[in-house]
Design a protein around this motif. Structure first.
Motif, PDB file in Angstrom:
ATOM      1  N   ASN A  94      37.346 -15.792  36.373  1.00  0.00           N
ATOM      2  CA  ASN A  94      36.631 -15.262  35.202  1.00  0.00           C
ATOM      3  C   ASN A  94      35.710 -14.107  35.591  1.00  0.00           C
ATOM      4  O   ASN A  94      34.570 -14.008  35.107  1.00  0.00           O
ATOM      5  N   GLY A  95      36.252 -13.223  36.423  1.00  0.00           N
ATOM      6  CA  GLY A  95      35.493 -12.047  36.844  1.00  0.00           C
ATOM      7  C   GLY A  95      35.945 -10.779  36.145  1.00  0.00           C
ATOM      8  O   GLY A  95      36.351 -10.796  34.977  1.00  0.00           O
ATOM      9  N   GLU A  96      35.918  -9.671  36.879  1.00  0.00           N
ATOM     10  CA  GLU A  96      36.226  -8.359  36.298  1.00  0.00           C
ATOM     11  C   GLU A  96      37.576  -7.807  36.748  1.00  0.00           C
ATOM     12  O   GLU A  96      38.026  -6.784  36.239  1.00  0.00           O
ATOM     13  N   VAL A  97      38.241  -8.461  37.685  1.00  0.00           N
ATOM     14  CA  VAL A  97      39.479  -7.923  38.257  1.00  0.00           C
ATOM     15  C   VAL A  97      40.688  -8.519  37.546  1.00  0.00           C
ATOM     16  O   VAL A  97      40.879  -9.743  37.542  1.00  0.00           O
ATOM     17  N   SER A  98      41.495  -7.683  36.943  1.00  0.00           N
ATOM     18  CA  SER A  98      42.700  -8.144  36.248  1.00  0.00           C
ATOM     19  C   SER A  98      43.665  -8.768  37.252  1.00  0.00           C
ATOM     20  O   SER A  98      43.913  -8.208  38.328  1.00  0.00           O
ATOM     21  N   TRP A  99      44.222  -9.918  36.873  1.00  0.00           N
ATOM     22  CA  TRP A  99      45.108 -10.683  37.762  1.00  0.00           C
ATOM     23  C   TRP A  99      46.386 -11.008  36.996  1.00  0.00           C
ATOM     24  O   TRP A  99      46.386 -11.771  36.045  1.00  0.00           O
ATOM     25  N   LEU A 100      47.473 -10.399  37.413  1.00  0.00           N
ATOM     26  CA  LEU A 100      48.753 -10.460  36.703  1.00  0.00           C
ATOM     27  C   LEU A 100      49.578 -11.666  37.153  1.00  0.00           C
ATOM     28  O   LEU A 100      49.693 -11.934  38.349  1.00  0.00           O
ATOM     29  N   SER A 101      50.171 -12.379  36.196  1.00  0.00           N
ATOM     30  CA  SER A 101      51.114 -13.447  36.523  1.00  0.00           C
ATOM     31  C   SER A 101      52.530 -12.930  36.328  1.00  0.00           C
ATOM     32  O   SER A 101      52.755 -11.958  35.588  1.00  0.00           O
ATOM     33  N   SER A 102      53.503 -13.583  36.967  1.00  0.00           N
ATOM     34  CA  SER A 102      54.885 -13.108  36.874  1.00  0.00           C
ATOM     35  C   SER A 102      55.411 -13.174  35.443  1.00  0.00           C
ATOM     36  O   SER A 102      56.248 -12.363  35.044  1.00  0.00           O
ATOM     37  N   GLY A 103      54.899 -14.121  34.646  1.00  0.00           N
ATOM     38  CA  GLY A 103      55.336 -14.208  33.254  1.00  0.00           C
ATOM     39  C   GLY A 103      54.943 -13.001  32.431  1.00  0.00           C
ATOM     40  O   GLY A 103      55.623 -12.645  31.461  1.00  0.00           O
ATOM     41  N   GLU A 104      53.852 -12.319  32.824  1.00  0.00           N
ATOM     42  CA  GLU A 104      53.392 -11.141  32.089  1.00  0.00           C
ATOM     43  C   GLU A 104      54.184  -9.889  32.433  1.00  0.00           C
ATOM     44  O   GLU A 104      54.008  -8.844  31.794  1.00  0.00           O
ATOM     45  N   LYS A 127      56.692  -4.133  29.552  1.00  0.00           N
ATOM     46  CA  LYS A 127      57.126  -3.002  30.373  1.00  0.00           C
ATOM     47  C   LYS A 127      55.950  -2.228  30.964  1.00  0.00           C
ATOM     48  O   LYS A 127      56.051  -1.641  32.035  1.00  0.00           O
ATOM     49  N   VAL A 128      54.835  -2.205  30.232  1.00  0.00           N
ATOM     50  CA  VAL A 128      53.606  -1.572  30.726  1.00  0.00           C
ATOM     51  C   VAL A 128      52.478  -2.585  30.596  1.00  0.00           C
ATOM     52  O   VAL A 128      52.326  -3.218  29.545  1.00  0.00           O
ATOM     53  N   VAL A 129      51.688  -2.762  31.651  1.00  0.00           N
ATOM     54  CA  VAL A 129      50.596  -3.735  31.623  1.00  0.00           C
ATOM     55  C   VAL A 129      49.259  -3.018  31.732  1.00  0.00           C
ATOM     56  O   VAL A 129      49.034  -2.235  32.660  1.00  0.00           O
ATOM     57  N   ILE A 130      48.400  -3.279  30.746  1.00  0.00           N
ATOM     58  CA  ILE A 130      47.074  -2.666  30.717  1.00  0.00           C
ATOM     59  C   ILE A 130      46.002  -3.712  30.974  1.00  0.00           C
ATOM     60  O   ILE A 130      45.003  -3.462  31.632  1.00  0.00           O
ATOM     61  N   ASN A 131      46.249  -4.919  30.458  1.00  0.00           N
ATOM     62  CA  ASN A 131      45.274  -6.000  30.591  1.00  0.00           C
ATOM     63  C   ASN A 131      46.016  -7.287  30.925  1.00  0.00           C
ATOM     64  O   ASN A 131      47.237  -7.367  30.762  1.00  0.00           O
ATOM     65  N   THR A 132      45.322  -8.291  31.415  1.00  0.00           N
ATOM     66  CA  THR A 132      45.947  -9.557  31.797  1.00  0.00           C
ATOM     67  C   THR A 132      45.214 -10.722  31.155  1.00  0.00           C
ATOM     68  O   THR A 132      44.048 -10.606  30.766  1.00  0.00           O
ATOM     69  N   LYS A 133      45.907 -11.863  31.067  1.00  0.00           N
ATOM     70  CA  LYS A 133      45.304 -13.041  30.457  1.00  0.00           C
ATOM     71  C   LYS A 133      44.172 -13.596  31.311  1.00  0.00           C
ATOM     72  O   LYS A 133      43.171 -14.079  30.795  1.00  0.00           O
ATOM     73  N   GLU A 134      44.337 -13.542  32.634  1.00  0.00           N
ATOM     74  CA  GLU A 134      43.322 -14.085  33.535  1.00  0.00           C
ATOM     75  C   GLU A 134      42.718 -12.989  34.400  1.00  0.00           C
ATOM     76  O   GLU A 134      43.366 -11.975  34.684  1.00  0.00           O
ATOM     77  N   MET A 181      45.026  -3.336  39.359  1.00  0.00           N
ATOM     78  CA  MET A 181      44.900  -4.785  39.206  1.00  0.00           C
ATOM     79  C   MET A 181      45.598  -5.479  40.361  1.00  0.00           C
ATOM     80  O   MET A 181      46.285  -4.851  41.168  1.00  0.00           O
ATOM     81  N   CYS A 182      45.416  -6.781  40.444  1.00  0.00           N
ATOM     82  CA  CYS A 182      46.108  -7.581  41.449  1.00  0.00           C
ATOM     83  C   CYS A 182      47.058  -8.535  40.732  1.00  0.00           C
ATOM     84  O   CYS A 182      47.149  -8.541  39.507  1.00  0.00           O
ATOM     85  N   ALA A 183      47.778  -9.352  41.503  1.00  0.00           N
ATOM     86  CA  ALA A 183      48.786 -10.225  40.906  1.00  0.00           C
ATOM     87  C   ALA A 183      48.951 -11.482  41.748  1.00  0.00           C
ATOM     88  O   ALA A 183      48.458 -11.560  42.882  1.00  0.00           O
TER      89      ALA A 183
END
Length: 481
Positions: free
Chosen positions: A311-321, A325-332, A371-373
């Motif tokens: 629950n910080g400031e760094v976007s963390w991408l999951s494989s389901g996301e 085709k383009v990712v700007i924000n992530t759920k977690e 972002m990270c993943a």
């Protein structure tokens, strides 16, 4: 019953004006049999068959384009109960349970997959209202409380039938839906524009780097005895989609653009040579992603039981996301501390990410922000001149990569398979020209994705206020016929 439904709605955090009524979805149906699941056994994809709407086709409550998967006429006939006539409402049962699609005239004759419920209402005009109510937080809370999560979150028909829906008088309902419609229509337009932009970018990629059309156009002219100048002109025609007469006109009207076309055409060779992947343009090479990228890395996940990592400031991408085709924000999101104390890495924007595990294995997306993943994602950080080439080639290679996945429980790729995936690559100067050619399309694509995120946030913030009567709509002109 209405009082009980109102109490449930309030318990879920909702509030509506006292003069609104409540009805279950079952009470709104045309008949008891007017709700059913779609096609359970679709069989294989049939070219020219009946389009089948699957959950993956539902984007922001709409179908942005005709589905790619089609069923045979025999299967369509077997499941004729859910064949669409243009007045139905579809509700997703898995994936994002409770999401709705209003069936339009363009969808008449299509069918729906088993992961979608097909509803026929007594009053088809209620479809818009029902869709927006189900988008609201109270409805989502009530749906979540009913989900069966044995394997994956699943909504069943009994639960849909029993959901309580607040119903305002028609005039109020029309005013509220018109406000949200304006936002949703803009979102749909952006999505459809992005579908077009993606198609154009992929068409250019295919013409240049798969079919080698500019190269073959040059070869055809030279083989027929034409001059080098005529060969260059033929390549320019292929690249621009213009006839020689139109190119002559362009030279007069926009000499700068004409010069850019000339320079692009010059970068293509006029001969093919043999390679391990068949004939390729002279001077091009069979490469792999490791040759075209500065770095290729897999992601990582901070410890879930360490609260300071989440629950910080760094976007963390999951494989389901990666389906987007383009990712700007992530759920977690994770914290800087979580990033430092895990195998997650911060990837720059324009990184192409390929999913390695599960249902999305082989699918690719482009990061519009750094972002990270998680470890089920592989980040391809491209050399600058190959950024768009890597992204579009990865999307085009998704099926080939998926076929390389292995595993008894789920399909898995690994970083080695991805970085060693073979592809035909042009010299860096042509890759730079391709980047220049489509960069405005990619930027517009990202802009539309970003605007849709903002519009969705606006819609979601307005909905509870509109449903509670907090926003006064009396100043709006009624559109009730």
């Amino acid at each position: 019953m209405s009082a009980d439904l109102r109490a449930l709605w309030r318990a879920a955090g909702g509030n509506v004006p006292d003069h609104w009524t409540f009805q279950t979805i079952e009470e709104l149906l045309e008949s008891q049999k007017s709700i059913s699941v779609g096609v359970m056994y679709p069989g294989s994809n049939v070219l020219g068959g009946t389009p089948l709407i699957r959950v993956s086709d539902v984007k922001n409550g709409a179908i942005a384009k005709k589905p790619d998967f089609c069923i045979s006429s025999e299967v369509d006939q077997e499941y004729r109960r859910t064949k669409l006539f243009g007045s139905e409402l579809l509700i997703t049962l898995v994936g994002n349970p409770g999401d709705c699609v209003i069936v339009t005239e363009e969808m008449i004759g299509w069918n729906a997959a088993r992961a979608l419920a097909v509803l026929k209402l007594k009053d088809p005009d209620l479809r818009r209202w029902l869709r927006y109510v189900l988008l609201s937080k109270p409805a989502k809370h009530l749906i979540d409380a009913r989900l069966n999560t044995t394997v994956q979150k699943t909504l069943n028909l009994k639960d849909i039938r029993e959901l309580g829906i607040p119903i305002p008088p028609k005039e109020e309902r029309y005013k509220i839906t018109n406000v949200i419609d304006a936002i949703e229509n803009k979102m749909l337009l952006n999505t459809q524009t992005n579908q077009t932009l993606e198609s154009i970018a992929q068409a250019i990629f295919k013409s240049w780097f798969v079919d080698f059309e500019p190269v073959k156009a040059k070869m055809a002219v030279l083989e027929s005895g034409g001059s080098g100048e005529q060969a260059e002109l033929a390549a320019m025609s292929v690249i621009s989609g213009k006839s020689e007469a139109e190119l002559a006109q362009l030279q007069q009207q926009n000499p700068e653009h004409y010069q850019q076309l000339t320079e692009t055409a010059t970068l293509f060779p006029s001969a093919m040579v043999e390679s391990e992947l068949g004939e390729i343009p002279e001077g091009w090479e069979v490469q792999n992603y490791s040759n075209l990228c500065k770095k290729i890395e897999s992601g990582g996940t901070p410890k879930r039981n360490e609260d300071s990592y989440w629950n910080g400031e760094v976007s963390w991408l999951s494989s389901g996301e990666v389906r987007d085709k383009v990712v700007i924000n992530t759920k977690e999101k994770i914290t800087i501390e979580g990033l430092k104390n895990s195998s997650a890495k911060l990837w720059p924007k324009n990184t192409t990410v390929i999913a390695m595990y599960g249902a999305t294995a082989g699918e690719a997306c482009l990061l519009a922000e750094e972002m990270c993943a998680n470890q089920a994602c592989c980040g391809l950080i491209p050399k600058t001149e190959f950024a768009s080439f890597v992204y579009l080639s990865a999307i085009r290679s998704s099926q080939l990569l998926a076929e390389k996945a292995s595993g008894s429980a789920q399909q898995n790729l690994n970083k080695g398979i991805i970085e060693n995936h073979s592809l035909i690559a042009p010299p860096s100067n042509l890759a730079k020209q391709f980047e220049w050619t489509i960069q405005n399309m990619i930027l517009k694509l990202i802009e539309n994705y970003r605007e849709n995120i903002n519009l969705a946030q606006l819609r979601d913030s307005l909905l509870p206020k509109l449903l509670s009567g907090e926003i006064d709509l009396t100043h709006l002109q009624s559109e009730v016929a």
